[in-house]
Every structure is written in C-alpha cells, then in structure tokens.
Motif scaffolding. Sequence first.
Motif, PDB file in Angstrom:
ATOM      1  N   MET A 264     -14.088  14.632  -4.483  1.00  0.00           N
ATOM      2  CA  MET A 264     -13.643  13.672  -3.464  1.00  0.00           C
ATOM      3  C   MET A 264     -14.684  13.571  -2.356  1.00  0.00           C
ATOM      4  O   MET A 264     -15.296  14.558  -1.963  1.00  0.00           O
ATOM      5  CB  MET A 264     -12.298  14.115  -2.895  1.00  0.00           C
ATOM      6  N   VAL A 265     -14.878  12.368  -1.813  1.00  0.00           N
ATOM      7  CA  VAL A 265     -15.843  12.163  -0.737  1.00  0.00           C
ATOM      8  C   VAL A 265     -15.297  12.751   0.553  1.00  0.00           C
ATOM      9  O   VAL A 265     -14.104  13.017   0.692  1.00  0.00           O
ATOM     10  CB  VAL A 265     -16.129  10.655  -0.542  1.00  0.00           C
ATOM     11  N   ASP A 266     -16.206  12.963   1.519  1.00  0.00           N
ATOM     12  CA  ASP A 266     -15.818  13.472   2.829  1.00  0.00           C
ATOM     13  C   ASP A 266     -15.226  12.319   3.626  1.00  0.00           C
ATOM     14  O   ASP A 266     -15.941  11.516   4.220  1.00  0.00           O
ATOM     15  CB  ASP A 266     -17.038  14.064   3.533  1.00  0.00           C
TER      16      ASP A 266
ATOM     17  N   SER B 286      -2.704   8.741   7.260  1.00  0.00           N
ATOM     18  CA  SER B 286      -1.397   9.310   6.905  1.00  0.00           C
ATOM     19  C   SER B 286      -0.624   8.420   5.946  1.00  0.00           C
ATOM     20  O   SER B 286       0.230   8.893   5.204  1.00  0.00           O
ATOM     21  CB  SER B 286      -0.568   9.551   8.178  1.00  0.00           C
ATOM     22  N   GLN B 287      -0.921   7.105   5.944  1.00  0.00           N
ATOM     23  CA  GLN B 287      -0.204   6.180   5.046  1.00  0.00           C
ATOM     24  C   GLN B 287      -0.696   6.270   3.607  1.00  0.00           C
ATOM     25  O   GLN B 287      -0.097   5.683   2.712  1.00  0.00           O
ATOM     26  CB  GLN B 287      -0.374   4.738   5.521  1.00  0.00           C
ATOM     27  N   CYS B 288      -1.806   6.969   3.387  1.00  0.00           N
ATOM     28  CA  CYS B 288      -2.417   7.026   2.055  1.00  0.00           C
ATOM     29  C   CYS B 288      -2.265   8.428   1.480  1.00  0.00           C
ATOM     30  O   CYS B 288      -2.528   9.425   2.161  1.00  0.00           O
ATOM     31  CB  CYS B 288      -3.888   6.649   2.146  1.00  0.00           C
ATOM     32  N   GLN B 289      -1.841   8.485   0.227  1.00  0.00           N
ATOM     33  CA  GLN B 289      -1.681   9.767  -0.445  1.00  0.00           C
ATOM     34  C   GLN B 289      -2.465   9.790  -1.751  1.00  0.00           C
ATOM     35  O   GLN B 289      -2.404   8.853  -2.537  1.00  0.00           O
ATOM     36  CB  GLN B 289      -0.208  10.039  -0.744  1.00  0.00           C
ATOM     37  N   LEU B 290      -3.192  10.869  -1.954  1.00  0.00           N
ATOM     38  CA  LEU B 290      -3.897  11.093  -3.205  1.00  0.00           C
ATOM     39  C   LEU B 290      -2.991  11.779  -4.206  1.00  0.00           C
ATOM     40  O   LEU B 290      -2.168  12.628  -3.835  1.00  0.00           O
ATOM     41  CB  LEU B 290      -5.117  11.993  -2.965  1.00  0.00           C
TER      42      LEU B 290
ATOM     43  N   ARG C  65       0.592   6.207 -15.481  1.00  0.00           N
ATOM     44  CA  ARG C  65       1.904   6.855 -15.544  1.00  0.00           C
ATOM     45  C   ARG C  65       2.050   7.876 -14.407  1.00  0.00           C
ATOM     46  O   ARG C  65       3.110   7.962 -13.766  1.00  0.00           O
ATOM     47  CB  ARG C  65       2.076   7.533 -16.905  1.00  0.00           C
ATOM     48  N   LEU C  66       1.001   8.628 -14.127  1.00  0.00           N
ATOM     49  CA  LEU C  66       1.044   9.586 -13.017  1.00  0.00           C
ATOM     50  C   LEU C  66       1.266   8.870 -11.684  1.00  0.00           C
ATOM     51  O   LEU C  66       2.018   9.336 -10.825  1.00  0.00           O
ATOM     52  CB  LEU C  66      -0.247  10.401 -12.974  1.00  0.00           C
ATOM     53  N   LEU C  67       0.595   7.741 -11.507  1.00  0.00           N
ATOM     54  CA  LEU C  67       0.745   6.974 -10.275  1.00  0.00           C
ATOM     55  C   LEU C  67       2.156   6.443 -10.105  1.00  0.00           C
ATOM     56  O   LEU C  67       2.739   6.509  -9.013  1.00  0.00           O
ATOM     57  CB  LEU C  67      -0.248   5.814 -10.254  1.00  0.00           C
ATOM     58  N   VAL C  68       2.707   5.901 -11.188  1.00  0.00           N
ATOM     59  CA  VAL C  68       4.063   5.356 -11.120  1.00  0.00           C
ATOM     60  C   VAL C  68       5.067   6.461 -10.800  1.00  0.00           C
ATOM     61  O   VAL C  68       5.957   6.287  -9.950  1.00  0.00           O
ATOM     62  CB  VAL C  68       4.428   4.645 -12.434  1.00  0.00           C
ATOM     63  N   GLU C  69       4.936   7.590 -11.470  1.00  0.00           N
ATOM     64  CA  GLU C  69       5.854   8.706 -11.218  1.00  0.00           C
ATOM     65  C   GLU C  69       5.791   9.135  -9.756  1.00  0.00           C
ATOM     66  O   GLU C  69       6.823   9.401  -9.126  1.00  0.00           O
ATOM     67  CB  GLU C  69       5.513   9.879 -12.131  1.00  0.00           C
TER      68      GLU C  69
ATOM     69  N   ILE D  38       2.878   0.372   5.109  1.00  0.00           N
ATOM     70  CA  ILE D  38       2.844   0.412   3.652  1.00  0.00           C
ATOM     71  C   ILE D  38       2.186   1.699   3.179  1.00  0.00           C
ATOM     72  O   ILE D  38       1.131   2.094   3.667  1.00  0.00           O
ATOM     73  CB  ILE D  38       2.085  -0.809   3.087  1.00  0.00           C
ATOM     74  N   LYS D  39       2.816   2.344   2.218  1.00  0.00           N
ATOM     75  CA  LYS D  39       2.279   3.563   1.626  1.00  0.00           C
ATOM     76  C   LYS D  39       1.305   3.199   0.514  1.00  0.00           C
ATOM     77  O   LYS D  39       1.597   2.357  -0.336  1.00  0.00           O
ATOM     78  CB  LYS D  39       3.423   4.398   1.043  1.00  0.00           C
ATOM     79  N   ILE D  40       0.134   3.844   0.519  1.00  0.00           N
ATOM     80  CA  ILE D  40      -0.835   3.701  -0.566  1.00  0.00           C
ATOM     81  C   ILE D  40      -0.865   5.002  -1.352  1.00  0.00           C
ATOM     82  O   ILE D  40      -0.983   6.083  -0.770  1.00  0.00           O
ATOM     83  CB  ILE D  40      -2.255   3.415  -0.048  1.00  0.00           C
ATOM     84  N   ILE D  41      -0.758   4.901  -2.670  1.00  0.00           N
ATOM     85  CA  ILE D  41      -0.912   6.074  -3.525  1.00  0.00           C
ATOM     86  C   ILE D  41      -2.075   5.789  -4.464  1.00  0.00           C
ATOM     87  O   ILE D  41      -2.059   4.800  -5.205  1.00  0.00           O
ATOM     88  CB  ILE D  41       0.373   6.372  -4.311  1.00  0.00           C
ATOM     89  N   THR D  42      -3.089   6.625  -4.421  1.00  0.00           N
ATOM     90  CA  THR D  42      -4.309   6.382  -5.188  1.00  0.00           C
ATOM     91  C   THR D  42      -4.705   7.628  -5.971  1.00  0.00           C
ATOM     92  O   THR D  42      -4.335   8.747  -5.610  1.00  0.00           O
ATOM     93  CB  THR D  42      -5.459   5.925  -4.259  1.00  0.00           C
TER      94      THR D  42
END
Length: 218
Positions: A1-3, A8-12, A45-49, A186-190
Amino acid sequence: MVDYSLPSQCQLLEQNSQLKALMTIIRAKDTSRADFIFYADRIIRLLVEEGLNHLPVVDKTVKTPTGADYNGIDFKGRICGVSIMRAGEAMEQGLRDCCRSVRIGKILIQRDEETHQPKLYYAKLPKDIESRYVLLLDPMLATGGSAMQAVQVLLDNNVREDRIIFLNLISAPEGIDAFVKRYPQIKIITGEIDGGLDDNKYIVPGVGDFGCRYFGTD
C-alpha cells in the motif's frame, strides 16, 4: 500500500496474503482473460460481502429446529445495486451471488479522452430507488469524475447520500480525495490504493482497462 492517509469515509479490504495474491494475478499483463475474470470475481465477492457489513440491521429472533430461540439480526431496509457501465457491470454477478433477486440499475458515463471530463449518456434505475440502500459498483476509482457524476444521478433521484456505499477494486488517492470532499457521507470500500495517476489520468500501476480485459474487447 502507498503512503497515504486514508479518509475516515474510505475503508480498505483486509490487506492479507489472499487479497495480495488475487491482485497480483489480475494486474499481470499476461494473465489470460479466463483467469482475469475468475480472480477478479473473487475480489468482487470480497468487496460485496464487506459492503453488506455496512448496512444497518435490526434485532430478530427466530425459532431453531430444536425449539429454542436464537437472537440474531436482519438487514434494515432493502438494497439495490447500480453499476457504472461498462466496467461496473462486471461486478453485478458478485452482488447477485450474495443477494438473491437483487435489483440492479445502470448508469452510462464515458470520459472524454481529450478533456478527461465525464459525460452522462444513459441512466436506468429501479423506480423505488429512493427507498433503498444503494451499492454503487465500479472497479476503478481514478479521477473520481465518473463516480461523482453517477452519485449526482442518484441524488437527483432522491437517494439519500448516507444510503450509498461505493465499491471498487483499485483506487487512486486523487480520486478518493475528490470524491470524499464532494460527498462526505458516502462510504467507499476499496481493495487496494495505487500510487496515483499518469498524464492520461489512468491509475498506475493499475490493471489496464478493466472492462476490456473482463469482457474481452479492445
């Protein structure tokens, strides 16, 4: 992962060996289309879950075959998916695999290759979308332009901002920052965050054109 300081709205997704191995396969330029689809589908599938984990729930008690009560939960409200065509359509089956008979809308936004600005061409959404939680689907978050325009389409159709969850496989810091600044609720999941964008506004190291690799077009 980059530095990069993640908003807070984004989750890895959990950065484990399984995810890293899957990402390595889909990023390799010599990966066959069949393998690209198979392993991209696993990440989707991991993202959807994970996206489903962020939906609100209510308490629910059920009776088990033993006659005892089990105190569990149920999802609060209904959901739908909205894919940003065409690459986002690759994520639809992953959502259907987790949510039987889920309704899916489509938004077509294409980027002008000279100005790099998004343009809306088509939108078809469930009639009752304003009453649903929306999983917005697009594999790549580069500049954020297409995603932000898609969100505006949802807002124009009376979807609440805090009821939208944006799912993508790979994102650039520039896109995340622009997106959360404009839509802070809005929540971002990446899946992974890359180093940034090149002069043509493509994600680097990226995965190439996700839609072309998934659907087998040039």
